[in-house]
Design an enzyme around this catalytic site. Structure first.
Site, PDB file in Angstrom:
ATOM      1  N   SER A  97       0.838  -1.198   0.000  1.00 28.61           N
ATOM      2  CA  SER A  97       0.000   0.000   0.000  1.00 28.61           C
ATOM      3  C   SER A  97       0.870   1.243   0.000  1.00 28.61           C
ATOM      4  O   SER A  97       2.094   1.155   0.086  1.00 28.61           O
ATOM      5  CB  SER A  97      -0.918   0.024   1.233  1.00 28.61           C
ATOM      6  OG  SER A  97      -1.773  -1.094   1.269  1.00 28.61           O
ATOM      7  N   SER A 112      -3.460  -3.177  -2.892  1.00 29.71           N
ATOM      8  CA  SER A 112      -2.713  -1.981  -2.524  1.00 29.71           C
ATOM      9  C   SER A 112      -3.668  -0.883  -2.078  1.00 29.71           C
ATOM     10  O   SER A 112      -4.412  -0.324  -2.883  1.00 29.71           O
ATOM     11  CB  SER A 112      -1.874  -1.492  -3.710  1.00 29.71           C
ATOM     12  OG  SER A 112      -0.956  -0.503  -3.309  1.00 29.71           O
ATOM     13  N   ASP A 160      -4.111   2.530  -1.520  1.00 33.30           N
ATOM     14  CA  ASP A 160      -3.399   3.754  -1.894  1.00 33.30           C
ATOM     15  C   ASP A 160      -4.264   4.970  -1.563  1.00 33.30           C
ATOM     16  O   ASP A 160      -5.305   5.197  -2.192  1.00 33.30           O
ATOM     17  CB  ASP A 160      -3.064   3.727  -3.381  1.00 33.30           C
ATOM     18  CG  ASP A 160      -2.242   2.497  -3.761  1.00 33.30           C
ATOM     19  OD1 ASP A 160      -1.381   2.108  -2.962  1.00 33.30           O
ATOM     20  OD2 ASP A 160      -2.477   1.938  -4.853  1.00 33.30           O
TER      21      ASP A 160
END
Length: 342
Positions: free
Chosen positions: A231, A269, A271
């Protein structure tokens, strides 16, 4: 500091816009950064990083802010209230995934101490999963670690690389960590400051000024082992007068900047970008048509912060003997065919 170099010290310059004096998020006046690091040299490589705007006071309990989730696979505590109200009411704390909830509780302690009469608080805690190198299930972060990061926050150049919340993170096949950068765009003849701080822990192929640099080529025998839970957390601060809607536009561009360094934006991930302004509420927001220099400043400062987070990091061996390699400077600076990168 790690003893390693920042991007500019290696001749890697992103864009042509001037930086602030420190080339860091702390170039935004009143924005402080503190770290608490846990590293036993074996199975624990983790910590806490706190971004503390001094403008949050008993008289001013909120700053205009916005959150953008490039991919919402994460545990960003406090984000829905920022979305709803467009206001940041606490410092931003970053840590490891399974420690985020203890960190939020500790941040509530900090907020209660600053407001003895308050009965509702919105702690903001971001995280990335450092379980590739650290025994994340031990959840070693305590209230004291969080308070140390908050109370020790300062306005100098923040440590980068394997420190605080970046102690055990990896990105783009290499050891990563915390990175920061800033820019000084001019809007209608008036300079403003934009600063970014990142906690890098995401997959993809390292790309420096448009040139892919796979770990398999830079570190013979190494493999790009993209950890589960990779991440990225990005915090953008500015002193430009902006409203929450405009700050959301900045936050989106912070996530876009990850693509410049080769992010894969994969399924797992998480983000996120958080953007806030320290500008006085008495100053009217800039017109949207004047924001292009600020957008460029966000993109460039986030890209450079991401590179700093890798270049400042050191090779680390952690839990189960896993090793994440630092970016080798000698290979990084070798000219690529037809396009020098150093």
């Amino acid at each position: 500091m790690s003893g390693r170099a920042r991007a500019r010290e290696l001749g890697v310059v992103v864009g042509d816009m001037p930086t602030g004096p420190l080339n860091a998020i702390t170039d935004v006046e009143g924005v402080l950064v503190g770290h608490a690091t846990l590293d036993d040299g074996a199975e624990l490589h983790t910590g806490v990083t706190a971004i503390v705007p001094r403008q949050l006071t008993a008289e001013r309990r909120g700053l205009p802010a916005a959150v953008y989730a490039g991919n919402g696979y994460g545990k960003l505590v406090g984000s829905t209230q920022i979305d709803e109200l467009g206001v940041l009411e606490s410092p931003v704390v970053l840590t490891a995934t399974l420690s985020a909830f203890r960190a939020a509780d500790a941040l509530v302690t900090y907020l209660m101490d600053g407001n003895p009469e308050g009965i509702s608080f919105n702690p903001v805690v971001g995280e990335t999963n450092d379980g590739f190198l650290s025994d994340i299930r031990r959840r070693p972060i305590t209230e004291r670690h969080v308070l140390d990061a908050l109370e020790g926050a300062s306005g100098g150049l923040p440590a980068e690389g394997c420190v605080g919340a970046g102690t055990g993170t990896t990105a783009l096949g290499f050891k990563a960590g915390i990175g920061t950068s800033s820019r000084r765009p001019v809007v209608d003849g008036v300079p403003v400051t934009v600063g970014a701080l990142v906690q890098s822990n995401f997959g993809g192929v390292l790309t420096v000024r448009g040139v892919p640099m796979p770990v398999e080529e830079l570190v013979p025998g190494a493999a790009n082992e993209e950890p589960v839970g990779n991440s990225c957390m990005i915090v953008v601060a500015t002193d430009a007068p902006l409203d929450a809607r405009q700050l959301a536009r900045l936050a989106r561009r912070a996530i876009f900047a990850m693509g410049r360094v080769g992010a894969s934006y994969s399924h797992g991930s998480g983000d996120y970008a958080i953007a806030f302004t320290t500008a006085s509420p008495q100053v009217p927001a800039l017109p949207d048509a004047r924001l292009n220099p600020v957008f460029a400043a966000v993109m460039d400062s986030v890209e450079e912060a991401l590179l700093n987070s890798l270049f400042a990091a050191t090779t680390t061996t952690g839990v189960r003997g896993r090793t994440s390699h630092a970016v080798p400077y000698d290979r990084l600076l070798e000219p690529a065919p037809g396009e020098p990168v150093g």
